[in-house]
Design a protein around this motif. Structure first.
Motif, PDB file in Angstrom:
ATOM      1  N   GLU A  60       1.077  -1.153   0.138  1.00 59.90           N
ATOM      2  CA  GLU A  60      -0.184   0.045   0.057  1.00 59.90           C
ATOM      3  C   GLU A  60       0.718   1.395  -0.034  1.00 59.90           C
ATOM      4  O   GLU A  60       1.258   1.865  -0.940  1.00 59.90           O
ATOM      5  CB  GLU A  60      -1.017  -0.124   1.080  1.00 59.90           C
ATOM      6  N   GLU A  61       1.022   1.746   1.116  1.00 59.69           N
ATOM      7  CA  GLU A  61       1.714   3.026   1.195  1.00 59.69           C
ATOM      8  C   GLU A  61       2.964   3.417   0.410  1.00 59.69           C
ATOM      9  O   GLU A  61       2.863   4.408  -0.166  1.00 59.69           O
ATOM     10  CB  GLU A  61       1.785   3.582   2.600  1.00 59.69           C
ATOM     11  N   GLN A  62       3.712   2.452   0.518  1.00 56.75           N
ATOM     12  CA  GLN A  62       4.945   2.582   0.181  1.00 56.75           C
ATOM     13  C   GLN A  62       5.043   2.469  -1.542  1.00 56.75           C
ATOM     14  O   GLN A  62       5.479   3.307  -2.091  1.00 56.75           O
ATOM     15  CB  GLN A  62       5.924   1.607   0.481  1.00 56.75           C
ATOM     16  N   ARG A  75      13.659   7.420   3.691  1.00 56.17           N
ATOM     17  CA  ARG A  75      13.459   7.798   5.021  1.00 56.17           C
ATOM     18  C   ARG A  75      12.123   7.210   5.632  1.00 56.17           C
ATOM     19  O   ARG A  75      12.370   6.579   6.942  1.00 56.17           O
ATOM     20  CB  ARG A  75      13.621   9.103   5.245  1.00 56.17           C
ATOM     21  N   HIS A  76      11.317   7.427   5.038  1.00 57.39           N
ATOM     22  CA  HIS A  76       9.770   7.042   5.326  1.00 57.39           C
ATOM     23  C   HIS A  76       9.819   5.481   5.576  1.00 57.39           C
ATOM     24  O   HIS A  76       9.233   5.099   6.695  1.00 57.39           O
ATOM     25  CB  HIS A  76       8.763   7.398   4.426  1.00 57.39           C
ATOM     26  N   ARG A  77      10.429   4.742   4.762  1.00 56.51           N
ATOM     27  CA  ARG A  77      10.487   3.261   4.940  1.00 56.51           C
ATOM     28  C   ARG A  77      11.130   2.927   6.319  1.00 56.51           C
ATOM     29  O   ARG A  77      10.761   1.985   6.802  1.00 56.51           O
ATOM     30  CB  ARG A  77      10.942   2.697   3.852  1.00 56.51           C
ATOM     31  N   VAL A  79      11.364   4.586   9.163  1.00 55.82           N
ATOM     32  CA  VAL A  79      10.550   4.820  10.151  1.00 55.82           C
ATOM     33  C   VAL A  79       9.679   3.923  10.279  1.00 55.82           C
ATOM     34  O   VAL A  79       9.227   3.633  11.561  1.00 55.82           O
ATOM     35  CB  VAL A  79       9.864   6.454   9.920  1.00 55.82           C
ATOM     36  N   HIS A  80       8.943   3.261   9.263  1.00 52.78           N
ATOM     37  CA  HIS A  80       8.021   2.252   9.272  1.00 52.78           C
ATOM     38  C   HIS A  80       8.750   1.013   9.893  1.00 52.78           C
ATOM     39  O   HIS A  80       8.052   0.514  10.801  1.00 52.78           O
ATOM     40  CB  HIS A  80       7.496   1.973   7.838  1.00 52.78           C
ATOM     41  N   GLU A  81       9.826   0.871   9.635  1.00 52.46           N
ATOM     42  CA  GLU A  81      10.444  -0.379   9.991  1.00 52.46           C
ATOM     43  C   GLU A  81      10.582  -0.301  11.523  1.00 52.46           C
ATOM     44  O   GLU A  81      10.558  -1.202  12.006  1.00 52.46           O
ATOM     45  CB  GLU A  81      11.892  -0.679   9.315  1.00 52.46           C
ATOM     46  N   LYS A 115       2.972  12.012  15.462  1.00 52.42           N
ATOM     47  CA  LYS A 115       4.140  12.573  14.707  1.00 52.42           C
ATOM     48  C   LYS A 115       4.306  11.806  13.293  1.00 52.42           C
ATOM     49  O   LYS A 115       4.405  12.457  12.580  1.00 52.42           O
ATOM     50  CB  LYS A 115       5.252  11.788  15.479  1.00 52.42           C
ATOM     51  N   HIS A 116       3.441  10.525  13.158  1.00 52.82           N
ATOM     52  CA  HIS A 116       3.627  10.124  11.778  1.00 52.82           C
ATOM     53  C   HIS A 116       2.548  10.170  11.120  1.00 52.82           C
ATOM     54  O   HIS A 116       2.541  10.886   9.896  1.00 52.82           O
ATOM     55  CB  HIS A 116       3.791   8.416  11.906  1.00 52.82           C
ATOM     56  N   ILE A 117       1.140   9.999  11.426  1.00 45.87           N
ATOM     57  CA  ILE A 117       0.056  10.024  10.674  1.00 45.87           C
ATOM     58  C   ILE A 117      -0.078  11.605  10.271  1.00 45.87           C
ATOM     59  O   ILE A 117      -0.416  12.030   9.377  1.00 45.87           O
ATOM     60  CB  ILE A 117      -1.088   9.126  11.176  1.00 45.87           C
ATOM     61  N   MET A 120       4.567  12.990   9.092  1.00 44.24           N
ATOM     62  CA  MET A 120       5.233  12.645   8.106  1.00 44.24           C
ATOM     63  C   MET A 120       4.444  12.075   6.689  1.00 44.24           C
ATOM     64  O   MET A 120       4.570  12.263   5.761  1.00 44.24           O
ATOM     65  CB  MET A 120       6.000  11.343   8.563  1.00 44.24           C
ATOM     66  N   ASP A 121       3.358  11.231   7.269  1.00 46.24           N
ATOM     67  CA  ASP A 121       2.446  10.908   6.121  1.00 46.24           C
ATOM     68  C   ASP A 121       1.881  12.132   5.115  1.00 46.24           C
ATOM     69  O   ASP A 121       1.563  11.895   4.072  1.00 46.24           O
ATOM     70  CB  ASP A 121       1.332   9.948   6.812  1.00 46.24           C
ATOM     71  N   ARG A 122       1.439  13.073   6.084  1.00 45.55           N
ATOM     72  CA  ARG A 122       0.863  14.386   5.258  1.00 45.55           C
ATOM     73  C   ARG A 122       2.075  14.916   4.053  1.00 45.55           C
ATOM     74  O   ARG A 122       1.708  15.446   3.493  1.00 45.55           O
ATOM     75  CB  ARG A 122       0.315  15.229   6.031  1.00 45.55           C
TER      76      ARG A 122
HETATM   77 FE   LIG Z   1       3.746   6.433   6.703  1.00 47.59          FE
END
Ligand SMILES: [Fe+2]
Length: 134
Positions: A60-62, A75-77, A79-81, A115-117, A120-122
Protein backbone atom coordinates in the motif's frame (compact mmCIF):
# COMPACT_ATOMS: atom_id res chain seq x y z
CA UNK A 1 -8.19 11.01 19.54
CA UNK A 2 -10.52 11.23 16.59
CA UNK A 3 -9.54 11.12 12.96
CA UNK A 4 -10.55 14.29 11.11
CA UNK A 5 -10.66 15.11 7.43
CA UNK A 6 -7.78 17.56 8.05
CA UNK A 7 -5.62 14.48 8.58
CA UNK A 8 -6.34 13.17 5.12
CA UNK A 9 -3.42 12.21 2.88
CA UNK A 10 -5.76 12.47 -0.10
CA UNK A 11 -5.85 8.74 -0.82
CA UNK A 12 -9.05 7.12 0.41
CA UNK A 13 -7.69 3.68 1.17
CA UNK A 14 -4.73 5.01 3.12
CA UNK A 15 -7.04 7.28 5.10
CA UNK A 16 -9.23 4.26 5.88
CA UNK A 17 -6.17 2.40 7.19
CA UNK A 18 -5.05 5.38 9.23
CA UNK A 19 -8.49 5.62 10.82
CA UNK A 20 -8.15 2.04 11.97
CA UNK A 21 -5.12 3.03 14.00
CA UNK A 22 -7.12 5.75 15.71
CA UNK A 23 -9.70 3.08 16.53
CA UNK A 24 -7.06 0.79 18.05
CA UNK A 25 -5.67 3.60 20.13
CA UNK A 26 -9.14 4.61 21.36
CA UNK A 27 -9.98 1.03 22.18
CA UNK A 28 -6.82 0.63 24.24
CA UNK A 29 -7.05 4.03 25.86
CA UNK A 30 -10.74 3.59 26.70
CA UNK A 31 -10.07 0.23 28.33
CA UNK A 32 -7.12 1.63 30.30
CA UNK A 33 -9.27 4.42 31.68
CA UNK A 34 -11.57 1.79 33.09
CA UNK A 35 -8.61 -0.09 34.50
CA UNK A 36 -9.02 -2.83 31.91
CA UNK A 37 -5.95 -2.25 29.78
CA UNK A 38 -4.60 -5.71 30.51
CA UNK A 39 -7.80 -7.32 29.27
CA UNK A 40 -7.60 -5.77 25.82
CA UNK A 41 -3.87 -5.32 25.25
CA UNK A 42 -3.35 -8.79 23.78
CA UNK A 43 -6.03 -8.28 21.17
CA UNK A 44 -5.03 -4.70 20.37
CA UNK A 45 -1.42 -5.78 19.87
CA UNK A 46 -2.37 -8.64 17.62
CA UNK A 47 -4.53 -6.33 15.49
CA UNK A 48 -1.69 -3.85 15.42
CA UNK A 49 0.81 -6.51 14.37
CA UNK A 50 -1.33 -7.64 11.44
CA UNK A 51 -2.06 -4.02 10.56
CA UNK A 52 1.63 -3.17 10.38
CA UNK A 53 2.26 -6.17 8.14
CA UNK A 54 -0.58 -5.24 5.84
CA UNK A 55 -0.17 -1.49 5.77
CA UNK A 56 3.62 -1.28 5.68
CA UNK A 57 4.31 -4.56 4.04
CA UNK A 58 4.29 -2.68 1.46
CA UNK A 59 1.61 -3.22 -1.06
CA UNK A 60 0.00 0.00 0.00
CA UNK A 61 1.57 3.15 1.28
CA UNK A 62 5.09 2.57 -0.04
CA UNK A 63 3.94 1.39 -3.42
CA UNK A 64 1.79 4.49 -3.75
CA UNK A 65 4.66 6.72 -2.60
CA UNK A 66 6.85 5.06 -5.21
CA UNK A 67 4.27 5.72 -7.91
CA UNK A 68 4.02 9.32 -6.78
CA UNK A 69 7.84 9.63 -6.96
CA UNK A 70 7.97 10.82 -3.36
CA UNK A 71 11.62 11.74 -2.75
CA UNK A 72 11.62 10.84 0.95
CA UNK A 73 10.48 7.27 0.43
CA UNK A 74 13.64 5.70 1.86
CA UNK A 75 13.56 7.75 5.04
CA UNK A 76 9.86 7.06 5.41
CA UNK A 77 10.42 3.34 4.94
CA UNK A 78 12.99 3.28 7.73
CA UNK A 79 10.58 5.01 10.11
CA UNK A 80 7.98 2.33 9.33
CA UNK A 81 10.52 -0.39 9.96
CA UNK A 82 11.33 1.06 13.35
CA UNK A 83 7.65 1.12 14.27
CA UNK A 84 7.16 -2.47 13.10
CA UNK A 85 10.11 -3.49 15.29
CA UNK A 86 8.65 -1.62 18.24
CA UNK A 87 5.29 -3.36 17.83
CA UNK A 88 7.01 -6.74 17.54
CA UNK A 89 8.94 -6.10 20.70
CA UNK A 90 5.73 -5.20 22.55
CA UNK A 91 4.04 -8.36 21.24
CA UNK A 92 6.95 -10.45 22.45
CA UNK A 93 7.01 -8.86 25.90
CA UNK A 94 3.26 -9.21 26.21
CA UNK A 95 3.59 -12.92 25.40
CA UNK A 96 6.21 -13.19 28.14
CA UNK A 97 3.77 -11.74 30.64
CA UNK A 98 5.23 -8.24 30.95
CA UNK A 99 2.46 -6.16 32.57
CA UNK A 100 3.79 -2.73 31.61
CA UNK A 101 3.07 -3.28 27.94
CA UNK A 102 -0.34 -1.58 27.73
CA UNK A 103 0.99 1.77 28.93
CA UNK A 104 3.89 1.60 26.50
CA UNK A 105 1.68 0.50 23.63
CA UNK A 106 -0.67 3.43 24.26
CA UNK A 107 2.34 5.78 24.18
CA UNK A 108 3.73 4.21 21.04
CA UNK A 109 0.39 4.52 19.31
CA UNK A 110 -0.34 8.08 20.33
CA UNK A 111 3.18 9.03 19.26
CA UNK A 112 2.66 7.34 15.92
CA UNK A 113 -0.67 9.06 15.36
CA UNK A 114 0.55 12.52 16.20
CA UNK A 115 4.05 12.39 14.75
CA UNK A 116 3.67 10.02 11.87
CA UNK A 117 0.13 10.12 10.56
CA UNK A 118 -0.37 13.79 11.29
CA UNK A 119 3.21 14.63 10.39
CA UNK A 120 5.26 12.51 7.99
CA UNK A 121 2.40 10.89 6.15
CA UNK A 122 1.05 14.25 5.13
CA UNK A 123 4.37 15.14 3.49
CA UNK A 124 3.58 12.79 0.64
CA UNK A 125 0.02 14.05 0.11
CA UNK A 126 0.97 16.73 -2.45
CA UNK A 127 3.02 14.19 -4.43
CA UNK A 128 0.11 11.78 -4.48
CA UNK A 129 -2.16 14.56 -5.66
CA UNK A 130 0.25 15.67 -8.36
CA UNK A 131 0.71 12.12 -9.65
CA UNK A 132 -3.05 11.58 -9.36
CA UNK A 133 -2.63 8.56 -7.13
CA UNK A 134 -6.02 7.84 -5.65
FE1 LIG B 1 3.73 6.31 6.78
Amino acid sequence: MEWKSDYSVGVARLDAQHRRLFDYFNELEGAMRKGRGREVIGEVLSKLASYTREHFGEEEEQELMRRAAFPELERHRRVHEAFVARVQELVRRQAEGDTSVSVEAAHALSDWLSKHILGMDREYAPYMAKAKVA
